[in-house]
Design a protein around this motif. Structure first.
Motif, PDB file in Angstrom:
ATOM      1  N   ALA A  83       0.836  -1.213   0.000  1.00 46.34           N
ATOM      2  CA  ALA A  83       0.000   0.000   0.000  1.00 46.34           C
ATOM      3  C   ALA A  83       0.868   1.260   0.000  1.00 46.34           C
ATOM      4  N   LEU A  84       2.099   1.162   0.493  1.00 47.73           N
ATOM      5  CA  LEU A  84       3.005   2.323   0.516  1.00 47.73           C
ATOM      6  C   LEU A  84       3.997   2.273  -0.638  1.00 47.73           C
ATOM      7  N   GLY A  85       3.786   1.350  -1.572  1.00 44.43           N
ATOM      8  CA  GLY A  85       4.670   1.254  -2.733  1.00 44.43           C
ATOM      9  C   GLY A  85       6.102   0.935  -2.324  1.00 44.43           C
ATOM     10  N   GLN A  86       6.253   0.063  -1.329  1.00 48.09           N
ATOM     11  CA  GLN A  86       7.605  -0.168  -0.798  1.00 48.09           C
ATOM     12  C   GLN A  86       8.352  -1.249  -1.574  1.00 48.09           C
ATOM     13  N   ASN A  87       9.260  -0.811  -2.418  1.00 49.79           N
ATOM     14  CA  ASN A  87      10.218  -1.680  -3.107  1.00 49.79           C
ATOM     15  C   ASN A  87      11.580  -1.076  -2.783  1.00 49.79           C
ATOM     16  N   PHE A  88      12.283  -1.720  -1.865  1.00 47.99           N
ATOM     17  CA  PHE A  88      13.509  -1.122  -1.342  1.00 47.99           C
ATOM     18  C   PHE A  88      14.722  -1.486  -2.196  1.00 47.99           C
ATOM     19  N   ILE A  89      15.700  -0.596  -2.231  1.00 47.45           N
ATOM     20  CA  ILE A  89      16.996  -0.896  -2.849  1.00 47.45           C
ATOM     21  C   ILE A  89      17.967  -1.153  -1.695  1.00 47.45           C
ATOM     22  N   LEU A  90      18.489  -2.365  -1.645  1.00 42.00           N
ATOM     23  CA  LEU A  90      19.349  -2.742  -0.515  1.00 42.00           C
ATOM     24  C   LEU A  90      20.836  -2.692  -0.878  1.00 42.00           C
ATOM     25  N   VAL A 103      12.397  12.251  -0.720  1.00 43.05           N
ATOM     26  CA  VAL A 103      11.037  11.849  -0.400  1.00 43.05           C
ATOM     27  C   VAL A 103      10.997  10.325  -0.354  1.00 43.05           C
ATOM     28  N   GLY A 104      10.448   9.780   0.728  1.00 45.18           N
ATOM     29  CA  GLY A 104      10.320   8.328   0.868  1.00 45.18           C
ATOM     30  C   GLY A 104      11.642   7.626   1.152  1.00 45.18           C
ATOM     31  N   PRO A 105      12.348   7.981   2.242  1.00 47.21           N
ATOM     32  CA  PRO A 105      13.645   7.347   2.514  1.00 47.21           C
ATOM     33  C   PRO A 105      13.536   5.881   2.937  1.00 47.21           C
ATOM     34  N   GLY A 106      12.372   5.470   3.501  1.00 45.39           N
ATOM     35  CA  GLY A 106      12.214   4.072   3.933  1.00 45.39           C
ATOM     36  C   GLY A 106      13.318   3.684   4.903  1.00 45.39           C
ATOM     37  N   PRO A 107      13.965   2.528   4.697  1.00 45.74           N
ATOM     38  CA  PRO A 107      15.029   2.106   5.616  1.00 45.74           C
ATOM     39  C   PRO A 107      16.318   2.922   5.466  1.00 45.74           C
ATOM     40  N   VAL A 131      11.391  13.131   3.925  1.00 44.69           N
ATOM     41  CA  VAL A 131       9.979  13.045   4.318  1.00 44.69           C
ATOM     42  C   VAL A 131       9.498  11.613   4.136  1.00 44.69           C
ATOM     43  N   GLU A 132       9.088  10.977   5.218  1.00 47.36           N
ATOM     44  CA  GLU A 132       8.656   9.566   5.147  1.00 47.36           C
ATOM     45  C   GLU A 132       7.294   9.407   5.814  1.00 47.36           C
ATOM     46  N   LYS A 133       6.425   8.679   5.128  1.00 50.40           N
ATOM     47  CA  LYS A 133       5.056   8.477   5.615  1.00 50.40           C
ATOM     48  C   LYS A 133       4.970   7.334   6.634  1.00 50.40           C
ATOM     49  N   GLY A 191       5.621  12.339   7.626  1.00 47.36           N
ATOM     50  CA  GLY A 191       4.414  12.891   7.019  1.00 47.36           C
ATOM     51  C   GLY A 191       4.240  12.412   5.602  1.00 47.36           C
ATOM     52  N   ASP A 192       3.148  12.865   5.010  1.00 48.64           N
ATOM     53  CA  ASP A 192       2.825  12.536   3.628  1.00 48.64           C
ATOM     54  C   ASP A 192       3.391  13.633   2.742  1.00 48.64           C
ATOM     55  N   ALA A 193       4.257  13.260   1.816  1.00 52.16           N
ATOM     56  CA  ALA A 193       4.919  14.262   0.968  1.00 52.16           C
ATOM     57  C   ALA A 193       3.922  15.043   0.114  1.00 52.16           C
ATOM     58  N   LEU A 194       2.729  14.477  -0.081  1.00 51.49           N
ATOM     59  CA  LEU A 194       1.726  15.202  -0.877  1.00 51.49           C
ATOM     60  C   LEU A 194       1.085  16.313  -0.054  1.00 51.49           C
ATOM     61  N   ALA A 236      14.553  11.103  -5.123  1.00 48.70           N
ATOM     62  CA  ALA A 236      13.529  10.230  -4.540  1.00 48.70           C
ATOM     63  C   ALA A 236      13.346   8.943  -5.314  1.00 48.70           C
ATOM     64  N   ASN A 237      13.109   7.888  -4.545  1.00 43.41           N
ATOM     65  CA  ASN A 237      12.640   6.617  -5.085  1.00 43.41           C
ATOM     66  C   ASN A 237      11.265   6.415  -4.476  1.00 43.41           C
ATOM     67  N   LEU A 238      10.250   6.798  -5.243  1.00 46.37           N
ATOM     68  CA  LEU A 238       8.891   6.878  -4.716  1.00 46.37           C
ATOM     69  C   LEU A 238       7.952   5.928  -5.424  1.00 46.37           C
TER      70      LEU A 238
HETATM   71  N1  SAM Z   1      14.150   5.225  -0.592  1.00 44.08           N
HETATM   72  C1  SAM Z   1      13.993   3.827  -0.211  1.00 44.08           C
HETATM   73  C2  SAM Z   1      14.792   2.954  -1.148  1.00 44.08           C
HETATM   74  O1  SAM Z   1      15.207   3.471  -2.203  1.00 44.08           O
HETATM   75  O2  SAM Z   1      14.993   1.779  -0.828  1.00 44.08           O
HETATM   76  C3  SAM Z   1      12.513   3.417  -0.203  1.00 44.08           C
HETATM   77  C4  SAM Z   1      11.839   3.446  -1.554  1.00 44.08           C
HETATM   78  S1  SAM Z   1      10.196   2.802  -1.583  1.00 44.08           S
HETATM   79  C5  SAM Z   1       9.992   2.603  -3.337  1.00 44.08           C
HETATM   80  C6  SAM Z   1       9.130   4.210  -1.366  1.00 44.08           C
HETATM   81  C7  SAM Z   1       9.163   4.882   0.005  1.00 44.08           C
HETATM   82  O3  SAM Z   1       8.259   5.995  -0.017  1.00 44.08           O
HETATM   83  C8  SAM Z   1       8.679   3.996   1.146  1.00 44.08           C
HETATM   84  O4  SAM Z   1       9.546   4.137   2.244  1.00 44.08           O
HETATM   85  C9  SAM Z   1       7.283   4.522   1.497  1.00 44.08           C
HETATM   86  O5  SAM Z   1       6.926   4.321   2.837  1.00 44.08           O
HETATM   87  C10 SAM Z   1       7.454   5.991   1.154  1.00 44.08           C
HETATM   88  N2  SAM Z   1       6.211   6.692   0.810  1.00 44.08           N
HETATM   89  C11 SAM Z   1       5.160   6.209   0.111  1.00 44.08           C
HETATM   90  N3  SAM Z   1       4.226   7.163  -0.055  1.00 44.08           N
HETATM   91  C12 SAM Z   1       4.709   8.282   0.550  1.00 44.08           C
HETATM   92  C13 SAM Z   1       4.208   9.599   0.722  1.00 44.08           C
HETATM   93  N4  SAM Z   1       3.014   9.960   0.239  1.00 44.08           N
HETATM   94  N5  SAM Z   1       4.968  10.503   1.397  1.00 44.08           N
HETATM   95  C14 SAM Z   1       6.188  10.137   1.890  1.00 44.08           C
HETATM   96  N6  SAM Z   1       6.698   8.905   1.767  1.00 44.08           N
HETATM   97  C15 SAM Z   1       5.981   7.993   1.097  1.00 44.08           C
END
Ligand code: SAM
Length: 284
Positions: free
Chosen positions: A23-30, A53-57, A75-77, A101-104, A120-122
């Motif tokens: 639901a959060l579009g989480q596909n991480f780059i490790l 935007v969306g730093p995740g781990p 900014v991370e949701k 927060g929500d980047a939107l 960003a990787n969003l």
């Molecule tokens: N940057 C990390 C990486 O490259 O491995 C994570 C990338 S993952 C594709 C997308 C990230 O964006 C997740 O951490 C997710 O929780 C976050 N995310 C999704 N929607 C978001 C929003 N509206 N505002 C901020 N972060 C958001």
């Protein structure tokens, strides 16, 4: 330990229970060598603040800091990622500020000191929405000097497409009007955990000091949205809703009324926008 002195990302994910959420579009780059390549594609970071935007781990965040970003505002949701990001902030004191927060919705521009690069990787839908917002402020230059963003490859191709190409449309026009986009990196699904269904590309977009052709952002956005909404129709029909005398405006812009949107240049769309504004000037 990884080269940056922090634990490998797989350990970080396990330690903080960061199982990927669709639901959060989480596909991480490790792979930190890959995140380093993305950070380098953003250009020289040493004198810049970076908005991530969306730093995740934090794989890309760590790369941005290792590559010398003056400061990163991230900014991370997902609240689950905050402890892992706090660990990174502690490792580079004073250089990482995390906003939950929500980047939107969150406006963090007040936290950033120019020059600002955005990286960003969003998730795809959030990335496209933010891209359009970043490209269409009423005034130019914008708060950023460059955007380095991950997209599905098909969306990346729409951003760099030229007139006459199938992918040419609203995104190409908005991205090429006041900026210069190029694809800098292609990534297969296997570069991500979990792998998405499609390939991805990183697009680097440099803001131009001035638009290539004068126009109002709001009008140009409206014109290209209407034109490409019915891309196979003749413009005199797809644009009829914009003005009753649309054929006169097309003539003033030097565009045949029977032309289709996919064959009209950026210059043509800007001329058409100016003609519409000359008749009905609007604020903003
Ligand atoms: N940057 C990390 C990486 O490259 O491995 C994570 C990338 S993952 C594709 C997308 C990230 O964006 C997740 O951490 C997710 O929780 C976050 N995310 C999704 N929607 C978001 C929003 N509206 N505002 C901020 N972060 C958001």
């Amino acid at each position: 330990m990884s080269a940056d002195g922090l634990p490998p990302l797989r350990e970080v994910i396990a330690a903080h229970g960061l199982s990927a959420r669709k639901a959060l579009g989480q596909n991480f780059i490790l792979d930190l060598t890959l995140t380093a390549r993305i950070a380098r594609a953003a250009g020289d970071l040493s004198a810049c603040d970076v908005l991530e935007v969306g730093p995740g781990p934090g794989g890309l965040t760590r790369a941005l800091l290792s590559e010398g970003a003056r400061r990163v505002v991230a900014v991370e949701k997902d609240a689950r990622a905050l402890p892992a990001l706090a660990q990174i902030a502690a490792h580079w004191p004073g250089r990482l500020e995390v906003v939950h927060g929500d980047a939107l919705e969150a406006d963090v521009t007040g936290l950033l000191r120019p020059p600002v690069r955005v990286v960003a990787n969003l998730p795809y839908n959030v990335g496209t929405e933010l891209l359009v917002r970043w490209l269409t402020p009423p005034d130019w230059p914008p708060f950023w000097t460059s955007l380095t963003l991950m997209f599905q490859r098909e969306v990346a191709q729409r951003i760099v497409a030229r007139p006459g190409e199938d992918a040419y449309g609203r995104l190409a026009i908005l991205a090429q009007w006041r900026a210069s986009p190029r694809i800098v990196l292609d990534l297969p699904p296997g570069a991500f955990v979990p792998p998405p269904k499609v390939s991805s590309s990183v697009v680097h977009i440099e803001a131009l000091p001035e638009p290539r052709f004068p126009a109002r952002a709001a009008t140009l956005s409206r014109v290209v949205a209407a034109a490409f909404n019915q891309r196979r129709k003749m413009l005199r029909s797809s644009l009829r809703g914009l003005a009753p005398d649309i054929e006169d405006h097309l003539a003033r812009a030097g565009i045949p009324p029977t032309e289709r949107a996919e064959r009209v240049s950026l210059e043509g769309f800007c001329a058409l926008s100016r003609s519409l504004d000359a008749d009905a000037p609007q604020p903003g």
